[in-house]
Design a protein around this motif. Structure first.
Motif, PDB file in Angstrom:
ATOM      1  N   LEU A 123       0.851  -1.182   0.000  1.00  0.00           N
ATOM      2  CA  LEU A 123       0.000   0.000   0.000  1.00  0.00           C
ATOM      3  C   LEU A 123       0.894   1.242   0.000  1.00  0.00           C
ATOM      4  O   LEU A 123       1.974   1.235   0.592  1.00  0.00           O
ATOM      5  N   PRO A 124       0.442   2.317  -0.618  1.00  0.00           N
ATOM      6  CA  PRO A 124       1.252   3.540  -0.607  1.00  0.00           C
ATOM      7  C   PRO A 124       1.261   4.150   0.794  1.00  0.00           C
ATOM      8  O   PRO A 124       0.279   4.065   1.532  1.00  0.00           O
ATOM      9  N   ALA A 125       2.371   4.754   1.146  1.00  0.00           N
ATOM     10  CA  ALA A 125       2.477   5.437   2.438  1.00  0.00           C
ATOM     11  C   ALA A 125       1.604   6.686   2.404  1.00  0.00           C
ATOM     12  O   ALA A 125       1.566   7.390   1.398  1.00  0.00           O
ATOM     13  N   PRO A 126       0.883   6.958   3.494  1.00  0.00           N
ATOM     14  CA  PRO A 126       0.078   8.183   3.530  1.00  0.00           C
ATOM     15  C   PRO A 126       0.982   9.409   3.631  1.00  0.00           C
ATOM     16  O   PRO A 126       2.116   9.320   4.097  1.00  0.00           O
ATOM     17  N   SER A 127       0.455  10.544   3.192  1.00  0.00           N
ATOM     18  CA  SER A 127       1.224  11.784   3.339  1.00  0.00           C
ATOM     19  C   SER A 127       1.323  12.107   4.828  1.00  0.00           C
ATOM     20  O   SER A 127       0.466  11.699   5.621  1.00  0.00           O
ATOM     21  N   PRO A 128       2.356  12.832   5.235  1.00  0.00           N
ATOM     22  CA  PRO A 128       2.505  13.166   6.660  1.00  0.00           C
ATOM     23  C   PRO A 128       1.276  13.887   7.241  1.00  0.00           C
ATOM     24  O   PRO A 128       0.939  13.704   8.399  1.00  0.00           O
ATOM     25  N   GLN A 129       0.567  14.662   6.417  1.00  0.00           N
ATOM     26  CA  GLN A 129      -0.619  15.377   6.891  1.00  0.00           C
ATOM     27  C   GLN A 129      -1.814  14.449   7.088  1.00  0.00           C
ATOM     28  O   GLN A 129      -2.768  14.807   7.773  1.00  0.00           O
ATOM     29  N   ARG A 130      -1.795  13.266   6.498  1.00  0.00           N
ATOM     30  CA  ARG A 130      -2.921  12.324   6.568  1.00  0.00           C
ATOM     31  C   ARG A 130      -2.563  11.048   7.329  1.00  0.00           C
ATOM     32  O   ARG A 130      -3.288  10.054   7.263  1.00  0.00           O
TER      33      ARG A 130
END
Length: 166
Positions: A123-130
């Motif tokens: 799975l793609p890593a979430p953005s730091p804000q999410r």
């Protein structure tokens, strides 16, 4: 978990504890979180009544959160199971702050059937804000854990196993 949730744990009590924790912190350490946690109750954002249908459904699906330590880092595994079929998400987590926050990212998901992995994908890593997280409220000595998720809902789990052993 065949039996129902512990009805003595209420949203009102958790909200009171959450207010205290915001001011004073919890003192929780990573070692306090290790084990296999069975989901017992959920309260949607802004609600004081547990979501009965969701709670029954998630308990029926044996929803659990396993937290273990591997090489000094936390590893989380969230799963649901129906008979011999298990859907899981797993990845690293970190504990930060006084409250603290258990931040995590599920980088892999998979499907196990009869104990054998049949399918998996990265799975793609979430953005730091999410970045998803649980704001920890309480880890009670009787074996339950409560937290507020990124979406604002409350959840309460019961410890069933420690260190991945039954």
């Amino acid at each position: 978990m065949a039996e129902g949730a512990d009805q003595s744990i209420t949203a009102a009590a958790l909200l009171d504890e959450e207010g205290r924790v915001r001011a004073q912190g919890t003192g929780l350490q990573a070692a306090d979180l290790l084990g296999c946690w069975q989901l017992e109750q959920v309260w949607p954002k802004g609600k004081r009544q547990a979501a009965q249908f969701s709670g029954v459904l998630l308990r029926g699906l044996a929803a659990q959160l396993e937290i273990r330590e591997q090489g000094g880092d936390l590893q989380l595994r969230n799963s649901v199971r129906l008979g011999g079929v298990e859907l899981f998400f797993e990845g690293p987590g970190t504990l930060t702050g006084r409250r603290p926050l258990l931040e995590f990212q599920f980088l892999r998901m998979g499907l196990r059937v009869a104990g054998r992995q049949w399918w998996g994908r990265a799975l793609p890593a979430p953005s730091p804000q999410r970045m998803p997280f649980f704001a920890l409220i309480c880890r009670d000595s009787s074996g339950w854990l409560a937290a507020r998720g990124r979406g604002g809902g409350l959840a309460q789990w019961r410890l069933s196993r420690q260190d991945g052993r039954s």
